[in-house]
Design a protein around this motif. Structure first.
Motif, mmCIF file in Angstrom:
data_model
loop_
_atom_site.group_PDB
_atom_site.id
_atom_site.type_symbol
_atom_site.label_atom_id
_atom_site.label_comp_id
_atom_site.label_asym_id
_atom_site.label_seq_id
_atom_site.Cartn_x
_atom_site.Cartn_y
_atom_site.Cartn_z
ATOM 1 N N PRO A 1 41.816 2.634 96.368
ATOM 2 C CA PRO A 1 41.653 3.899 95.654
ATOM 3 C C PRO A 1 40.271 4.486 95.871
ATOM 4 O O PRO A 1 39.314 3.796 96.202
ATOM 5 C CB PRO A 1 41.876 3.510 94.193
ATOM 6 N N GLY A 2 40.170 5.768 95.700
ATOM 7 C CA GLY A 2 38.898 6.447 95.857
ATOM 8 C C GLY A 2 39.111 7.940 95.947
ATOM 9 O O GLY A 2 40.199 8.445 95.683
ATOM 10 N N LYS A 3 38.074 8.673 96.339
ATOM 11 C CA LYS A 3 38.157 10.117 96.498
ATOM 12 C C LYS A 3 37.657 10.492 97.891
ATOM 13 O O LYS A 3 36.472 10.777 98.085
ATOM 14 C CB LYS A 3 37.322 10.816 95.417
ATOM 15 N N PRO A 4 38.530 10.509 98.905
ATOM 16 C CA PRO A 4 39.958 10.156 98.793
ATOM 17 C C PRO A 4 40.155 8.651 98.972
ATOM 18 O O PRO A 4 39.256 7.960 99.460
ATOM 19 C CB PRO A 4 40.577 10.914 99.961
ATOM 20 N N GLY A 5 41.325 8.165 98.628
ATOM 21 C CA GLY A 5 41.652 6.769 98.902
ATOM 22 C C GLY A 5 42.077 6.608 100.348
ATOM 23 O O GLY A 5 42.229 7.579 101.091
ATOM 24 N N HIS A 6 42.263 5.369 100.749
ATOM 25 C CA HIS A 6 42.725 5.121 102.104
ATOM 26 C C HIS A 6 43.523 3.828 102.133
ATOM 27 O O HIS A 6 43.540 3.059 101.170
ATOM 28 C CB HIS A 6 41.556 5.056 103.091
ATOM 29 N N VAL A 7 44.204 3.612 103.233
ATOM 30 C CA VAL A 7 45.024 2.423 103.430
ATOM 31 C C VAL A 7 44.381 1.577 104.513
ATOM 32 O O VAL A 7 44.016 2.085 105.581
ATOM 33 C CB VAL A 7 46.459 2.801 103.856
ATOM 34 N N VAL A 8 44.221 0.308 104.247
ATOM 35 C CA VAL A 8 43.663 -0.633 105.211
ATOM 36 C C VAL A 8 44.800 -1.480 105.775
ATOM 37 O O VAL A 8 45.586 -2.057 105.014
ATOM 38 C CB VAL A 8 42.599 -1.540 104.563
#
Length: 300
Positions: free
Chosen positions: A138-145
């Motif tokens: 999650p975050g601003k923006p989130g990302h996928v690892v």
């Protein structure tokens, strides 16, 4: 005041567990996950505030404190004279809950910090690693690892399904539900099972969203199975929100996708656990009020 301790600390959390067992799998996971997480949070807050109230009462029972502030410590003690242990037990339980919640909070923040090392590199961060892992950060923006090991274990269609699953976690902010439920369990051990079920429900909710996104429930089911098999060799440290989590829930998730069924309970029944949590919170407010009245009555 003992009835407040009995209700909010002893009775409500296990009753909530029973309600979750009865309703969680009968509601759609998109509804059940937030309902169960926030119900557990409400019950946990009520329990904690009750412990604070009784810990304050324990302090007020000390003769030196009574002399300092001008009230009769004997009157304060007499309010729970039949259960003289409850005030100081609350002090111990409050200390234990506070320590457990602090450890849980720090662990979650540390995991998110480690997982978020690749933030700013794009919506999907590919990590060169033969171990098969995939998780949402999650975050601003989130990302996928995603590791290269996971990518190689999946077909193009399955990989698209996995990305849709992880994106569903980000869009629904499932990390918040996980954190809320884990803090609730840290504050009261009876809520541990609710937390485990919230973990499962957010995965099911992401499965359903992914199936809608890619247009094939079978493809998502195959992706879950393939990812779980690939990840079994080296379990991930970031086990909070990822599609490849191994364990007994994977067959249940696959079965739910391949053999969908209507939800047996009407969404209105979701108010039952929420109502129980709200009742416990209201009962806790009365406990705090009663303590104030007790202190006033103990004044000369």
């Amino acid at each position: 005041m003992f009835d407040h301790f009995l209700m909010s600390v002893v009775v409500v959390p296990p009753v909530l567990v029973v309600l979750v067992r009865l309703l969680a799998d009968r509601l759609s996971p998109q509804v059940a996950a937030p309902v169960m997480a926030w119900s557990a949070a409400g019950a946990a807050v009520a329990s904690l505030v009750n412990l604070v109230v009784f810990a304050l009462k324990a302090v007020a029972e000390i003769p030196a404190v009574g002399s300092l502030f001008g009230w009769s410590s004997r009157i304060v003690v007499d309010d729970t004279a039949r259960f003289p242990w409850v005030s100081w037990l609350s002090v111990v339980l409050l200390a234990a809950a506070s320590a457990s919640m602090t450890v849980t909070w720090r662990r979650q923040r540390r995991l998110l910090a480690l997982a978020g090392a690749g933030s700013g590199l794009g919506a999907v961060v590919m990590v060169p690693d033969t171990a098969a892992h995939a998780f949402a950060v999650p975050g601003k923006p989130g990302h996928v690892v995603v590791t290269t090991g996971m990518r190689e274990a999946l077909s193009d269609e399955q990989f698209a399904a996995l990305l849709a699953h992880e994106q569903a976690h980000l869009d629904a902010r499932h990390h918040r539900l996980i954190l809320v439920s884990e803090l609730a369990a840290a504050s009261h051990p009876a809520l541990w099972w609710v937390t485990r079920h919230v973990d499962y429900l957010v995965e099911r909710a992401a499965d359903e969203r992914a199936a809608t996104t890619v247009g094939s429930r079978r493809t998502v089911a195959q992706a879950i199975g393939a990812a779980a098999l690939a990840a079994t060799a080296r379990p991930s440290l970031n086990a909070g929100l990822h599609a490849a989590s191994p364990g007994g829930v994977v067959p249940r998730r696959v079965a739910s996708l391949l053999k969908p069924r209507g939800w047996a309970a009407a969404p209105i029944l979701a108010v039952a656990p929420l109502g129980l949590a709200i009742f416990s919170l209201a009962w806790t407010v009365e406990a705090a009020w009663d303590l104030g009245e007790l202190i006033v009555a103990a004044l000369p």
